[in-house]
Write an enzyme that holds these catalytic residues in place. Structure first.
Site, PDB file in Angstrom:
ATOM      1  N   GLY A  31      40.178 -38.878 -61.981  1.00  0.00           N
ATOM      2  CA  GLY A  31      38.981 -39.137 -62.183  1.00  0.00           C
ATOM      3  C   GLY A  31      37.564 -38.545 -61.312  1.00  0.00           C
ATOM      4  CG  LEU A  33      36.651 -37.353 -65.362  1.00  0.00           C
ATOM      5  CD1 LEU A  33      36.689 -38.916 -66.561  1.00  0.00           C
ATOM      6  CD2 LEU A  33      38.230 -37.149 -65.343  1.00  0.00           C
ATOM      7  N   GLY A  36      33.646 -30.089 -66.185  1.00  0.00           N
ATOM      8  CA  GLY A  36      35.302 -28.837 -66.069  1.00  0.00           C
ATOM      9  C   GLY A  36      35.911 -29.991 -67.029  1.00  0.00           C
ATOM     10  CG  HIS A  37      37.479 -33.641 -65.139  1.00  0.00           C
ATOM     11  ND1 HIS A  37      36.863 -33.407 -63.938  1.00  0.00           N
ATOM     12  CD2 HIS A  37      38.506 -33.732 -65.257  1.00  0.00           C
ATOM     13  CE1 HIS A  37      37.648 -34.167 -63.319  1.00  0.00           C
ATOM     14  NE2 HIS A  37      38.792 -33.342 -63.596  1.00  0.00           N
ATOM     15  CD  GLN A 148      41.303 -18.860 -65.465  1.00  0.00           C
ATOM     16  OE1 GLN A 148      40.460 -19.242 -66.005  1.00  0.00           O
ATOM     17  NE2 GLN A 148      41.608 -18.178 -64.174  1.00  0.00           N
ATOM     18  CE  LYS A 149      38.590 -26.436 -59.026  1.00  0.00           C
ATOM     19  NZ  LYS A 149      39.430 -27.231 -58.045  1.00  0.00           N
ATOM     20  CG  ASP A 150      43.296 -27.639 -60.220  1.00  0.00           C
ATOM     21  OD1 ASP A 150      42.981 -26.913 -59.163  1.00  0.00           O
ATOM     22  OD2 ASP A 150      43.075 -28.706 -60.852  1.00  0.00           O
ATOM     23  NE  ARG A 187      40.087 -32.168 -52.369  1.00  0.00           N
ATOM     24  CZ  ARG A 187      41.460 -31.924 -53.435  1.00  0.00           C
ATOM     25  NH1 ARG A 187      41.516 -31.413 -54.171  1.00  0.00           N
ATOM     26  NH2 ARG A 187      42.633 -33.320 -53.449  1.00  0.00           N
TER      27      ARG A 187
HETATM   28  O1  PAF Z   1      44.653 -31.788 -61.701  1.00  0.00           O
HETATM   29  C1  PAF Z   1      44.631 -32.664 -60.770  1.00  0.00           C
HETATM   30  O2  PAF Z   1      43.806 -33.465 -61.607  1.00  0.00           O
HETATM   31  C2  PAF Z   1      45.960 -33.594 -60.600  1.00  0.00           C
HETATM   32  O3  PAF Z   1      46.922 -33.028 -59.988  1.00  0.00           O
HETATM   33  C3  PAF Z   1      46.904 -33.977 -61.400  1.00  0.00           C
HETATM   34  C4  PAF Z   1      47.218 -32.860 -62.798  1.00  0.00           C
HETATM   35  C5  PAF Z   1      46.130 -35.581 -62.535  1.00  0.00           C
HETATM   36  C6  PAF Z   1      47.869 -34.597 -61.149  1.00  0.00           C
HETATM   37  O4  PAF Z   1      47.743 -35.932 -60.052  1.00  0.00           O
END
Ligand code: PAF
Length: 308
Positions: A31, A33, A36-37, A148-150, A187
């Site tokens: 959430g 959002l 990026g989302h 890709q950030k994660d 964040r």
């Molecule tokens: O990237 C995120 O927002 C979270 O790590 C995910 C993949 C939704 C899992 O809780």
């Protein structure tokens, strides 16, 4: 757009789509959002018949001293973004729906989860792997989209899908950035305006190394030093490391395979992560290496000027 709060109602809704043979795309989120989302959702909408978004702040991936309680939430705004982006269905479960009383089985990731964020956030990827496995079983998507950030999260999830035969295609979508380069993240809302200014040095460092790489620098130490020289305004640098883009093995010596330069740092009290891919020219890559990065490269090309 439908909203489901229980697994039962979601399963009921998805039954019809599946019976019709539709291709289901899935964007798991926590959430709050942002664009990026939206990029993940757009990618799903473009390639799938229906798109499911989950909004669930997963307690299992937060350490005891982390920001679970203050993690930003904006459900109404999230609904609006999903609706305008073409989402078919949102899944918004309570914690007790995902972790009912008596819940006890977790998914333990292997070495891919150990370096980088794994070293600073013990148990984090165990929580991610567990919830993603559960969500994949609940939604049963054909394809799932991650940012890709994660970068390490993407590597963990690819390994998870491979090792547990989850049968879901994983697509990594390039990082969306603010005009000054800061990677979008929920964040970022924690940053004061002074910290927000200072946070720019992270992407500036990564881009400096990427530019040096594009100009032919292949020495891993010099590439890391090039980035480090720009990352002067953070309060605590947790890591700045070059890793193999597939296995996340440390790279020393020359960069000859696709690599990711990854950083995590505190700016004020906010922990930020970012990365860039350093990809040798396609002609220098073996087929499996090309396959690993081609989806990101292709999407970067179509995303235009997102990354200098
Ligand atoms: O990237 C995120 O927002 C979270 O790590 C995910 C993949 C939704 C899992 O809780």
């Amino acid at each position: 757009m439908l909203t489901c709060r229980t697994i039962k109602s979601l399963t009921q809704c998805l039954k019809g789509y599946r019976a019709a043979g539709l291709r289901v795309g899935f964007v798991p989120t926590m959430g709050f959002l942002h664009e990026g989302h939206r990029a993940l959702i757009q990618e799903s909408v473009a390639h799938c018949d229906i798109t499911v978004v989950s909004i669930f702040v997963n307690p299992a991936q937060f350490g005891p001293t982390e920001d679970l309680d203050r993690y930003p939430r904006a459900l109404e705004r999230d609904h609006e973004l999903c609706r305008t982006a073409g989402v078919s269905l949102i899944f918004v479960p309570d914690a007790s729906e995902i972790y009912p009383p008596g819940f006890q089985i977790y998914v333990e990731p292997g070495p891919v989860a150990e370096p980088l964020c794994g070293a600073f956030r013990p148990g984090h990827f165990r929580g991610v792997a567990t919830v993603v496995t559960k969500l994949f079983h609940i939604v049963q998507p054909d394809v799932a989209f991650f940012g890709q950030k994660d970068f390490q999260q993407c590597a963990v999830i690819r390994q998870l899908v491979r090792d547990l035969n989850l049968g879901v295609e994983i697509v990594t979508v390039p990082t969306v950035r603010e005009p000054d380069g800061l990677a979008l993240s929920s964040r970022n809302s924690y940053l004061s305006s002074a910290d927000r200014e200072r946070a720019r040095c992270l992407s500036q460092g990564l881009f400096a190394a990427q530019a040096a790489f594009q100009e032919g620098e292949r020495d891993s130490q010099r590439l890391v030093e090039t980035a480090r020289a720009q990352i002067t305004e953070v309060d605590q640098l947790q890591y700045l490391e070059l890793r193999d883009a597939g296995t996340l093995a440390a790279i020393t010596g020359l960069v000859e395979r696709p690599a990711a330069l990854c950083v995590a740092a505190y700016v004020g009290t906010t922990r930020l992560i970012d990365n860039v891919l350093l990809t040798p020219p396609p002609t220098a890559l073996a087929d499996h290496e090309l396959e690993l990065v081609s989806h990101v490269i292709n999407r970067q090309a179509t995303a235009g000027a997102e990354e200098p």
